[in-house]
Design a protein around this motif. Structure first.
Motif, short mmCIF file in Angstrom:
data_model
loop_
_atom_site.label_atom_id
_atom_site.label_comp_id
_atom_site.label_asym_id
_atom_site.label_seq_id
_atom_site.Cartn_x
_atom_site.Cartn_y
_atom_site.Cartn_z
N ALA A 19 9.69 -36.27 13.90
CA ALA A 19 9.64 -36.75 15.30
C ALA A 19 8.25 -36.69 15.63
CB ALA A 19 10.33 -36.01 16.45
N ILE A 27 10.37 -41.00 15.57
CA ILE A 27 11.38 -41.81 16.47
C ILE A 27 11.12 -43.50 16.31
CG2 ILE A 27 12.12 -42.14 18.65
CD1 ILE A 27 11.71 -38.98 18.92
N SER A 28 9.74 -43.59 16.76
CA SER A 28 9.20 -45.00 16.61
C SER A 28 9.55 -45.69 15.33
CB SER A 28 7.87 -45.01 16.91
OG SER A 28 7.19 -46.24 16.94
N ASN A 31 13.35 -46.50 15.09
CA ASN A 31 13.67 -47.64 15.76
C ASN A 31 13.23 -48.91 15.26
OD1 ASN A 31 14.75 -46.93 18.22
ND2 ASN A 31 12.74 -46.00 18.91
N ASN A 54 13.15 -33.36 25.66
CA ASN A 54 12.93 -34.85 25.80
C ASN A 54 12.83 -35.79 24.55
OD1 ASN A 54 12.76 -34.56 28.55
ND2 ASN A 54 10.42 -34.00 28.67
N THR A 55 12.21 -35.10 23.55
CA THR A 55 11.98 -35.86 22.16
C THR A 55 13.53 -35.68 21.65
OG1 THR A 55 9.71 -34.90 22.00
CG2 THR A 55 10.88 -35.69 19.85
N GLN A 57 16.31 -35.98 23.12
CA GLN A 57 16.90 -37.18 23.84
C GLN A 57 16.58 -38.55 23.49
OE1 GLN A 57 16.25 -36.28 28.08
NE2 GLN A 57 18.05 -35.02 28.09
N ASP A 58 15.10 -38.69 23.11
CA ASP A 58 14.63 -40.05 22.37
C ASP A 58 15.14 -39.97 21.35
OD1 ASP A 58 13.27 -40.28 24.67
OD2 ASP A 58 11.41 -39.55 24.02
N ALA A 59 15.24 -38.90 20.19
CA ALA A 59 15.79 -39.08 19.13
C ALA A 59 17.18 -39.83 19.11
CB ALA A 59 15.54 -37.88 18.14
N GLN A 60 17.87 -39.39 19.93
CA GLN A 60 19.42 -39.75 20.00
C GLN A 60 19.51 -40.97 20.22
OE1 GLN A 60 20.61 -36.70 22.81
NE2 GLN A 60 21.29 -35.36 21.24
N ARG A 61 18.48 -41.74 20.99
CA ARG A 61 18.50 -43.11 21.30
C ARG A 61 17.69 -43.92 20.21
NH1 ARG A 61 17.62 -40.92 26.57
NH2 ARG A 61 15.32 -41.04 26.20
N ALA A 62 17.12 -43.38 19.23
CA ALA A 62 16.43 -43.79 17.98
C ALA A 62 17.38 -44.63 17.00
CB ALA A 62 15.48 -43.11 17.61
#
Length: 93
Positions: A19, A27-28, A31, A54-55, A57-62
């Protein structure tokens, strides 16, 4: 940026991304990969610090296929990778 340049010319069987890669984080990259039809079926495994909620959670949306928290102690990465590659083979990728 090197990862994106590589992906313009190649289609790997699997991507393992941290990440917190320099320049452009995993993560980017995940995506972006999942939005490109030629690359969307590539399994993506993201490594994320368990302490960085926070990261995580971002990873789960990636749209990553698998998220593994660090430290990796006691985790069988080989089994996870084999599972992801097996899924890709079964789905015709």
């Amino acid at each position: 940026q090197e990862v994106l340049a590589y992906l313009r010319e190649h289609t790997p069987a699997l991507l393992i991304l941290d990440a917190h890669l320099p320049d452009l984080g995993g993560i980017s990259i995940s995506n972006r990969v999942k939005r490109v039809s030629r690359l969307a079926r590539i399994p993506v495994l993201l490594l994320v610090s368990a302490k960085d909620t926070n990261t995580l959670q971002d990873a789960q949306r990636a749209n990553a296929d698998e998220i593994i928290t660090k430290p990796l102690t006691g985790k069988d990465i080989r089994a996870i990778v084999a599972g992801l590659l097996g899924k890709r083979t079964l789905s015709g990728g």
